[in-house]
Design a protein around this motif. Structure first.
Motif, mmCIF file in Angstrom:
data_model
loop_
_atom_site.group_PDB
_atom_site.id
_atom_site.type_symbol
_atom_site.label_atom_id
_atom_site.label_comp_id
_atom_site.label_asym_id
_atom_site.label_seq_id
_atom_site.Cartn_x
_atom_site.Cartn_y
_atom_site.Cartn_z
ATOM 1 N N ALA A 1 6.694 51.748 9.967
ATOM 2 C CA ALA A 1 8.038 51.761 9.375
ATOM 3 C C ALA A 1 7.999 51.845 7.859
ATOM 4 O O ALA A 1 8.869 52.473 7.237
ATOM 5 C CB ALA A 1 8.811 50.519 9.826
ATOM 6 N N ASP A 2 6.972 51.242 7.249
ATOM 7 C CA ASP A 2 6.867 51.262 5.788
ATOM 8 C C ASP A 2 5.978 52.401 5.282
ATOM 9 O O ASP A 2 5.729 52.510 4.076
ATOM 10 C CB ASP A 2 6.330 49.926 5.267
ATOM 11 C CG ASP A 2 4.966 49.559 5.852
ATOM 12 O OD1 ASP A 2 4.350 50.402 6.555
ATOM 13 O OD2 ASP A 2 4.513 48.418 5.607
ATOM 14 N N SER A 3 5.491 53.254 6.177
ATOM 15 C CA SER A 3 4.628 54.399 5.845
ATOM 16 C C SER A 3 3.327 53.995 5.167
ATOM 17 O O SER A 3 2.673 54.823 4.537
ATOM 18 C CB SER A 3 5.379 55.420 4.965
ATOM 19 O OG SER A 3 6.302 56.155 5.727
ATOM 20 N N LYS A 4 2.919 52.770 5.339
ATOM 21 C CA LYS A 4 1.647 52.344 4.761
ATOM 22 C C LYS A 4 0.456 52.660 5.665
ATOM 23 O O LYS A 4 -0.688 52.405 5.297
ATOM 24 C CB LYS A 4 1.683 50.847 4.434
ATOM 25 C CG LYS A 4 2.630 50.522 3.275
ATOM 26 C CD LYS A 4 2.575 49.046 2.907
ATOM 27 C CE LYS A 4 3.487 48.764 1.712
ATOM 28 N NZ LYS A 4 3.462 47.317 1.336
ATOM 29 N N VAL B 1 1.269 55.208 -0.340
ATOM 30 C CA VAL B 1 2.619 55.756 -0.493
ATOM 31 C C VAL B 1 2.846 56.178 -1.947
ATOM 32 O O VAL B 1 2.603 55.383 -2.871
ATOM 33 C CB VAL B 1 3.678 54.715 -0.083
ATOM 34 C CG1 VAL B 1 5.072 55.327 -0.157
ATOM 35 C CG2 VAL B 1 3.394 54.175 1.315
ATOM 36 N N PRO B 2 3.307 57.415 -2.187
ATOM 37 C CA PRO B 2 3.592 57.822 -3.567
ATOM 38 C C PRO B 2 4.750 57.007 -4.145
ATOM 39 O O PRO B 2 5.650 56.578 -3.406
ATOM 40 C CB PRO B 2 3.996 59.298 -3.421
ATOM 41 C CG PRO B 2 3.515 59.717 -2.076
ATOM 42 C CD PRO B 2 3.542 58.490 -1.224
ATOM 43 N N PRO B 3 4.753 56.797 -5.457
ATOM 44 C CA PRO B 3 5.889 56.102 -6.074
ATOM 45 C C PRO B 3 7.138 56.967 -6.022
ATOM 46 O O PRO B 3 7.058 58.198 -6.065
ATOM 47 C CB PRO B 3 5.420 55.881 -7.517
ATOM 48 C CG PRO B 3 4.396 56.947 -7.755
ATOM 49 C CD PRO B 3 3.713 57.163 -6.443
ATOM 50 N N VAL C 1 -1.613 64.788 5.437
ATOM 51 C CA VAL C 1 -0.298 64.167 5.579
ATOM 52 C C VAL C 1 0.648 64.705 4.518
ATOM 53 O O VAL C 1 0.331 64.683 3.325
ATOM 54 C CB VAL C 1 -0.395 62.631 5.444
ATOM 55 C CG1 VAL C 1 0.960 61.987 5.691
ATOM 56 C CG2 VAL C 1 -1.443 62.069 6.391
ATOM 57 N N LYS C 2 1.821 65.153 4.956
ATOM 58 C CA LYS C 2 2.873 65.569 4.018
ATOM 59 C C LYS C 2 3.795 64.380 3.748
ATOM 60 O O LYS C 2 4.230 63.700 4.675
ATOM 61 C CB LYS C 2 3.676 66.735 4.597
ATOM 62 C CG LYS C 2 4.748 67.260 3.645
ATOM 63 C CD LYS C 2 5.509 68.436 4.246
ATOM 64 C CE LYS C 2 6.474 67.986 5.304
ATOM 65 N NZ LYS C 2 7.401 69.055 5.723
ATOM 66 N N TRP C 3 4.089 64.144 2.475
ATOM 67 C CA TRP C 3 5.022 63.086 2.080
ATOM 68 C C TRP C 3 6.359 63.724 1.711
ATOM 69 O O TRP C 3 6.436 64.551 0.795
ATOM 70 C CB TRP C 3 4.490 62.309 0.880
ATOM 71 C CG TRP C 3 3.279 61.486 1.165
ATOM 72 C CD1 TRP C 3 1.972 61.829 0.962
ATOM 73 C CD2 TRP C 3 3.261 60.164 1.706
ATOM 74 N NE1 TRP C 3 1.130 60.811 1.344
ATOM 75 C CE2 TRP C 3 1.897 59.769 1.798
ATOM 76 C CE3 TRP C 3 4.252 59.268 2.121
ATOM 77 C CZ2 TRP C 3 1.516 58.519 2.283
ATOM 78 C CZ3 TRP C 3 3.869 58.032 2.613
ATOM 79 C CH2 TRP C 3 2.518 57.667 2.681
ATOM 80 N N GLY D 1 20.349 61.787 -11.333
ATOM 81 C CA GLY D 1 20.358 60.333 -11.360
ATOM 82 C C GLY D 1 20.194 59.682 -10.005
ATOM 83 O O GLY D 1 20.336 58.453 -9.895
ATOM 84 N N GLU D 2 19.855 60.438 -8.980
ATOM 85 C CA GLU D 2 19.682 59.890 -7.637
ATOM 86 C C GLU D 2 18.253 59.386 -7.467
ATOM 87 O O GLU D 2 17.288 60.118 -7.696
ATOM 88 C CB GLU D 2 19.980 60.958 -6.590
ATOM 89 C CG GLU D 2 19.767 60.489 -5.158
ATOM 90 C CD GLU D 2 19.840 61.629 -4.146
ATOM 91 O OE1 GLU D 2 19.964 61.322 -2.951
ATOM 92 O OE2 GLU D 2 19.748 62.806 -4.546
ATOM 93 N N ALA D 3 18.109 58.141 -7.030
ATOM 94 C CA ALA D 3 16.789 57.575 -6.782
ATOM 95 C C ALA D 3 16.312 57.973 -5.387
ATOM 96 O O ALA D 3 17.114 58.141 -4.460
ATOM 97 C CB ALA D 3 16.831 56.061 -6.910
ATOM 98 N N TYR D 4 15.012 58.112 -5.236
ATOM 99 C CA TYR D 4 14.460 58.462 -3.929
ATOM 100 C C TYR D 4 13.112 57.760 -3.744
ATOM 101 O O TYR D 4 12.447 57.363 -4.698
ATOM 102 C CB TYR D 4 14.285 59.977 -3.783
ATOM 103 C CG TYR D 4 13.441 60.633 -4.852
ATOM 104 C CD1 TYR D 4 12.048 60.712 -4.738
ATOM 105 C CD2 TYR D 4 14.020 61.167 -6.006
ATOM 106 C CE1 TYR D 4 11.274 61.301 -5.721
ATOM 107 C CE2 TYR D 4 13.250 61.755 -6.997
ATOM 108 C CZ TYR D 4 11.886 61.820 -6.854
ATOM 109 O OH TYR D 4 11.110 62.402 -7.838
ATOM 110 N N THR D 5 12.753 57.608 -2.476
ATOM 111 C CA THR D 5 11.466 57.021 -2.097
ATOM 112 C C THR D 5 10.768 57.983 -1.143
ATOM 113 O O THR D 5 11.302 59.050 -0.806
ATOM 114 C CB THR D 5 11.674 55.656 -1.422
ATOM 115 O OG1 THR D 5 12.524 55.828 -0.276
ATOM 116 C CG2 THR D 5 12.312 54.663 -2.382
#
Length: 633
Positions: free
Chosen positions: A570-573, A152-154, A186-188, A161-165
């Motif tokens: 669910a965690d995309s791992k 998973v990319p960081p 795979v596209k993230w 200022g918006e955080a994203y995952t």
């Protein structure tokens, strides 16, 4: 993969030794003068079906053997390649023990009752009484699925200022290293990905490649100047130059970083405006090497955006509506097809990738073809040989473009959200189109001849019809059944009402023992019934794209001709690949060697994802299809 990774980026890795059943002597003969392929004498064919004399380039696949836990045993399944006779026999081995008393000729799966979950299997073709070399060892779906680990990319923070995952999103497949099995691309997507109608910054989009064992081959960073969202980031995975290894094509921009760490354009440029849109600066189209992720050829993206407002609005919605597909426009080798716009002006551009360079084949532009063709595009485009001339057409929605870039037909019914093209009515010659419409003044759905665009039946106008599906889901009526969000009924190939429509109107999947297709919605596979749907599988995995609830990928990528379901955990791992545990008696060539189906797998990730359809009818009462006219490389 250490041997593969040690290869030079431009070199094709040595193939591992594996079995090839071949054509069993003269079972299939190319007869160029006659313009068709002669099929084995014991293979029944669809009435009137012929094959082009020019064989199409396809992947040189291995056997794709998998072992899926089924009760207290294992279901072993494998591919019958399009280059092999339909009657090819197969011996199946558990370790060194042969578990088939005689070669399997009626299917491409065997149930091994009582076997240990971790048993390893190989398959050997039997040609003219001689057993061929063993396949690679089976992939084990010990709990009904196979997990492919992901990295998973960081996450990050936008200028506001918006955080994203990040979550794993759309996925495609191709033989990136030339060893005969498929890899995953795979596209993230960042958690702040946007629809074109929404303002705001997004995180960068990443694209990774993984082996089925979870080895990451490369990562491409599309950079800050490619916005994240379903309509911005189309990608195609296919072997365009015929070297036996798939390439990856994407729209790129200033600051895109390829898999080798090389920056495309300017690394420092930031073309985002205060609303987060990217409406200035250069746009590129890049072909990447599938093994290394290295950029091989970069050209200007066509058409250029020009004046933003000329596409239908001034804030950046309609100008950045992109689609992508792959088509055999010359009848033998694949071309890349990219587009821009479908609400108003629409431009479709076909590209060839030969000798390391992208070159433009043709451009279709509604500004020059005629304004009557504007606004006819869908949120996806399909590819099929609709006029049976051996070359593919582009079904853009309510508009079909011939292999040479000219208009084939248009219904004039406008934009829509879902499109199905296949042999939906096997009683009619050729292919059919089922489509839903968004224009409240047009039919809410329609069913048409794919060659001419002649509408066979339609349903009354009923506003924005957002969902629609067509496929043979019920043996009680010949051919495909069709249904949509704006129609209360399930309809047959003539448009007549059959009764209750399914509970779901999303994806389709071939899963159980019969050739009738099942319903796929999110992580659920169900069997249609006239009174209620029966749940066959509730998978432990997450779907993508919000209410669209689409899989990362669904299609025949392993084992026999039935389809796999690929979801993210669910965690995309990990990507979790499900395959059917149910034995089946039907034998078909791998759908990967039906080029309409294979190109549909390639464009499945585009826009609003849609399920793939082959070039022939699979369903109740089906006849044996013609053997694919393909050459594997």
């Amino acid at each position: 993969m250490s041997e593969v990774r040690a290869q030079q980026p431009g070199a094709r890795p040595r193939r591992r030794v594996r079995e090839r059943a071949g054509l069993a002597g003269a079972a299939v003969l190319a007869v160029a003068a006659a313009g068709y392929f002669v099929l084995p004498s014991d293979a029944a064919t669809s009435t009137g079906s012929t094959l082009a004399a020019t064989a199409r380039q396809v992947e040189d696949l291995d056997r794709g053997v998998i072992s899926v836990r089924s009760g207290t045993g294992n279901l072993v399944s494998w591919r019958l390649l399009g280059t092999e006779a339909l009657t090819t026999g197969f011996n199946v081995y558990r370790g060194t023990t042969k578990i088939t008393a005689t070669p399997v000729t009626g299917s491409t799966n065997v149930l091994d009752p009582g076997a240990a979950a971790d048993a390893s299997y190989t398959v050997r073709a039997v040609v003219d009484g001689t057993e061929q070399a063993a396949s690679p060892a089976s992939l084990r779906f010990g709990s009904g699925y196979l997990d492919v680990p992901l990295r998973v990319p960081p996450g990050g923070t936008t200028p506001a200022g918006e955080a994203y995952t990040y979550s794993a999103n759309d996925t495609s497949v191709g033989d990136l290293d030339g060893d005969g099995d498929l890899e995953l691309v795979v596209k993230w997507d960042p958690s702040n990905a946007k629809d074109n109608s929404q303002s705001g910054y997004t995180g960068n989009v990443f694209v990774d490649a993984y082996t089925l064992q979870g080895t990451r081959l490369w990562r491409i960073d599309l950079g800050r100047n490619i916005r994240a969202g379903a309509h911005y980031t189309q990608f195609q995975v296919y072997d365009y130059d015929g070297d036996g290894r798939a390439e990856v094509a994407m729209r790129t921009g200033d600051g895109t970083v390829d898999g080798a760490g090389t920056v495309i354009g300017s690394a420092s440029a930031d073309h985002r405006n205060s609303a987060g849109y990217v409406l200035s600066g250069p746009e590129f189209l890049t072909m990447f090497d599938g093994l290394s992720g290295k950029a091989l050829s970069t050209v200007d993206y066509l058409p250029a955006r020009g004046t933003v407002s000329s596409w239908g609005d001034s804030y950046g919605n309609r100008v950045d509506r992109f689609l992508a597909s792959t088509a055999y426009l010359d009848g033998s080798r694949p071309s890349l097809v990219m587009s821009r716009g479908y609400y108003t002006r629409s431009v479709i551009v076909a590209w060839d990738f030969r000798n390391g360079t992208l070159t433009r084949r043709w451009t279709f532009d509604t500004n020059t073809a005629g304004t009557q063709y504007a606004g006819q595009g869908n949120h996806q485009m399909a590819v099929a040989d609709t006029d049976a001339d051996g070359r593919d057409e582009i079904i853009f929605g309510s508009l079909a473009i011939d292999d040479n870039g000219s208009v084939l037909w248009s219904t004039g019914y406008g934009h829509g959200d879902a499109l199905h093209v296949g042999d939906l009515d096997p009683a009619r010659p050729g292919l059919e189109v089922f489509k839903v419409d968004e224009d409240s003044s047009k039919p809410s759905s329609w069913f048409a001849d794919a060659r001419t665009g002649e509408v066979i039946w339609q349903t009354p106008a009923d506003g924005d019809n957002g969902r629609g599906v067509s496929g043979d889901i019920w043996a009680g009526s010949p051919g495909a059944e069709s249904w949509s969000a704006a129609d209360d009924s399930l309809r047959n190939t003539k448009g007549a009402v059959l009764g209750r429509k399914p509970s779901f109107m999303n994806f389709l999947i071939w899963w159980d023992a019969d050739p009738v297709r099942e319903l796929l919605d999110g992580n659920k596979i169900s069997k249609y019934g006239t009174s209620a749907d029966t749940r066959l599988l509730t998978a432990d995995g997450a779907s993508n794209n919000s209410t669209k609830a689409t899989p990362a990928l669904s299609g025949d990528i392993l084992g026999d001709w039935r389809e796999e379901l690929v979801l993210r955990t669910a965690d995309s791992k990990a990507l979790r690949i499900y395959s059917t545990p149910t034995p089946a008696a039907t034998r078909l060539w791998t759908l990967l060697h039906d080029t309409q189906y294979r190109t549909a797998l390639a464009w499945q990730n585009t826009g609003y994802n849609q399920p793939p359809h082959p070039s022939y009818f699979i369903g109740d009462g089906m006849t044996t299809p013609a053997q694919p006219a393909v050459t594997a490389r």
